[in-house]
Each structure stands twice: as C-alpha cells, then as structure tokens.
Motif scaffolding. Structure first.
Motif, PDB file in Angstrom:
ATOM      1  N   VAL A 114       0.843  -1.198   0.000  1.00 47.78           N
ATOM      2  CA  VAL A 114       0.000   0.000   0.000  1.00 47.78           C
ATOM      3  C   VAL A 114       0.877   1.246   0.000  1.00 47.78           C
ATOM      4  O   VAL A 114       0.628   2.203  -0.748  1.00 47.78           O
ATOM      5  N   ARG A 115       1.905   1.233   0.817  1.00 48.62           N
ATOM      6  CA  ARG A 115       2.800   2.389   0.899  1.00 48.62           C
ATOM      7  C   ARG A 115       3.551   2.589  -0.415  1.00 48.62           C
ATOM      8  O   ARG A 115       3.783   3.728  -0.836  1.00 48.62           O
ATOM      9  N   THR A 116       3.900   1.497  -1.065  1.00 47.61           N
ATOM     10  CA  THR A 116       4.574   1.601  -2.367  1.00 47.61           C
ATOM     11  C   THR A 116       3.640   2.214  -3.396  1.00 47.61           C
ATOM     12  O   THR A 116       4.031   3.099  -4.170  1.00 47.61           O
ATOM     13  N   LEU A 117       2.391   1.749  -3.432  1.00 44.47           N
ATOM     14  CA  LEU A 117       1.404   2.304  -4.361  1.00 44.47           C
ATOM     15  C   LEU A 117       1.189   3.785  -4.092  1.00 44.47           C
ATOM     16  O   LEU A 117       1.142   4.600  -5.027  1.00 44.47           O
ATOM     17  N   LEU A 118       1.072   4.150  -2.826  1.00 41.73           N
ATOM     18  CA  LEU A 118       0.837   5.543  -2.469  1.00 41.73           C
ATOM     19  C   LEU A 118       2.013   6.418  -2.889  1.00 41.73           C
ATOM     20  O   LEU A 118       1.824   7.513  -3.459  1.00 41.73           O
ATOM     21  N   LEU A 119       3.227   5.950  -2.658  1.00 42.23           N
ATOM     22  CA  LEU A 119       4.420   6.717  -3.038  1.00 42.23           C
ATOM     23  C   LEU A 119       4.468   6.911  -4.557  1.00 42.23           C
ATOM     24  O   LEU A 119       4.709   8.023  -5.043  1.00 42.23           O
ATOM     25  N   HIS A 120       4.231   5.854  -5.306  1.00 41.97           N
ATOM     26  CA  HIS A 120       4.258   5.959  -6.766  1.00 41.97           C
ATOM     27  C   HIS A 120       3.166   6.907  -7.277  1.00 41.97           C
ATOM     28  O   HIS A 120       3.381   7.647  -8.252  1.00 41.97           O
TER      29      HIS A 120
END
Length: 219
Positions: A130-136
C-alpha cells in the motif's frame, strides 16, 4: 544385503475441526476486538464456542492471537487497496482513502492501534504494498503537476497515510457515520497533497462516481 529406504511420511494435515476452530477463534477475536481492544481471552474463546484451554492449542498467548487478527486484517486491506486503479493520481489517492475506509470502518478502534501502537511492526510488512502504491501515486502527481511539488514525495506519502489514520481516530471519537467518514478521509488526504477544499470535493465526487460504477459493473 540391500535395504530399501522408506520415504518419510508427509506431514499430516490438521484435522478439520482444528482448522475450523482456528478460523472461529480469529473471527471471534476480530468481532470482539473491534468494540473492545482489551477483550479477554475468555471472552473471545466463549464467543467462538470454545474453552480458554482449547485456545492454547492454536495460540500460545492472547498477544499471539491478536497479532494473527491484525496481520490478517492488514493483508486484507493491502489486497483491496493495491487493486485500486484511478484515472489519474488524484482520483487514485481518493480511491485509496475510500477503499481503506470501507475495509476498516467496522474496526475503527483497532485500526489506529494496529498502525501506530505496539503492533505497528506486525502490520508494517503487510502494508508495504500500500505504501509503495501511495508513493508511486504521489510521484506521478508531482510529475504531472496535480500534486504539490514543494514537499518531498516520500514525506508527502507518509503525511497522506498519517492523515488517513487521523480520520479513523476522529471517526471513533466523533462517531461519524459511514458515509461521512468515507468522504472525510478522501477530502483530508486530498487536502494533504495540496488541493483546496473545493477541488478536493470535486475529486471526491469523481471518485465516488467511479466506485459506484465499479460496484454496478461487478453486479
């Protein structure tokens, strides 16, 4: 003299009743903890139709049971959110907030504790996608000019996450309705990335329409 090696026996599958008891325990714990994070092991066991002693056949301690519930919940949230596909970065952020709310609305009390409390280390790995998706998503928004560029993307993504958790905490204190909480988490996270309240409202409306269309299509 030749000896024939006997292959090791495969591990025995758990008995059906043991598997069902574990599932019943996890579900009973989830329901009990959503209203009372301090629910006792006896309360959880009774709700599952089991004795306290039988719980120890599955979980050595209450903390181990709670950890299993939190991890299962975090994995469910991550699976739902990483499937989000918005037409643009702002809609994606709104949809992330919308899906997050839909997944944790019924466990408002537990959610902030899972992310910020003593269990945060347990949930961190499960929520990493989730954090990776949000950062991207934040990086894409900065690149196309829809998201404020004056704050580093890593910091901004963390601020969006903290804002969403803050809304859950406020929802627990204020007893917000499901609809009000869902809209607030979208407005608050969009505000965190630099939108005015008017623009955030317009994006939230767009995301709500997207969600409605997806739900209608699924039927």
């Amino acid at each position: 003299m030749t000896t024939t090696e006997v292959p090791p026996s495969p591990p025995r599958a758990p008995r059906r009743d043991a598997t069902e008891n574990r599932v019943a325990l996890l579900e009973a714990a989830r329901l009990a903890l959503r209203s009372d994070p301090d629910a006792s092991l006896e309360t959880i066991a009774a709700a599952a139709g089991l004795t306290r002693r039988s719980v120890y056949g599955h979980f050595a301690t209450r903390d181990e049971l709670v950890n299993a519930v939190v991890v299962a919940g975090a994995e469910r949230v991550a699976s739902s959110i990483t499937a989000v596909r918005g037409d643009d970065p702002l809609t994606t952020i709104a949809l992330i907030g919308d899906v997050l709310w839909a997944q944790v609305d019924h466990v408002r009390i537990m959610a902030p504790l899972a992310v910020r409390g003593p269990l945060r280390a347990v949930t961190a790995a499960a929520l990493e996608p989730v954090r990776t998706l949000l950062l991207h998503t934040v990086q894409a928004g900065i690149a196309d000019g829809s998201i404020r560029p004056d704050i580093d993307a890593d910091i901004l993504a963390r601020l969006v996450e903290s804002t969403a958790i803050g809304v859950l905490e406020e929802a627990s204190r204020s007893e917000l309705s499901t609809d009000a909480g869902r809209r607030l988490v979208m407005l608050a996270t969009l505000g965190a990335v630099g939108l005015s309240w008017q623009d955030a409202s317009a994006v939230a409306d767009r995301a709500a329409t997207h969600t409605h269309e997806e739900t209608t299509h699924a039927r």
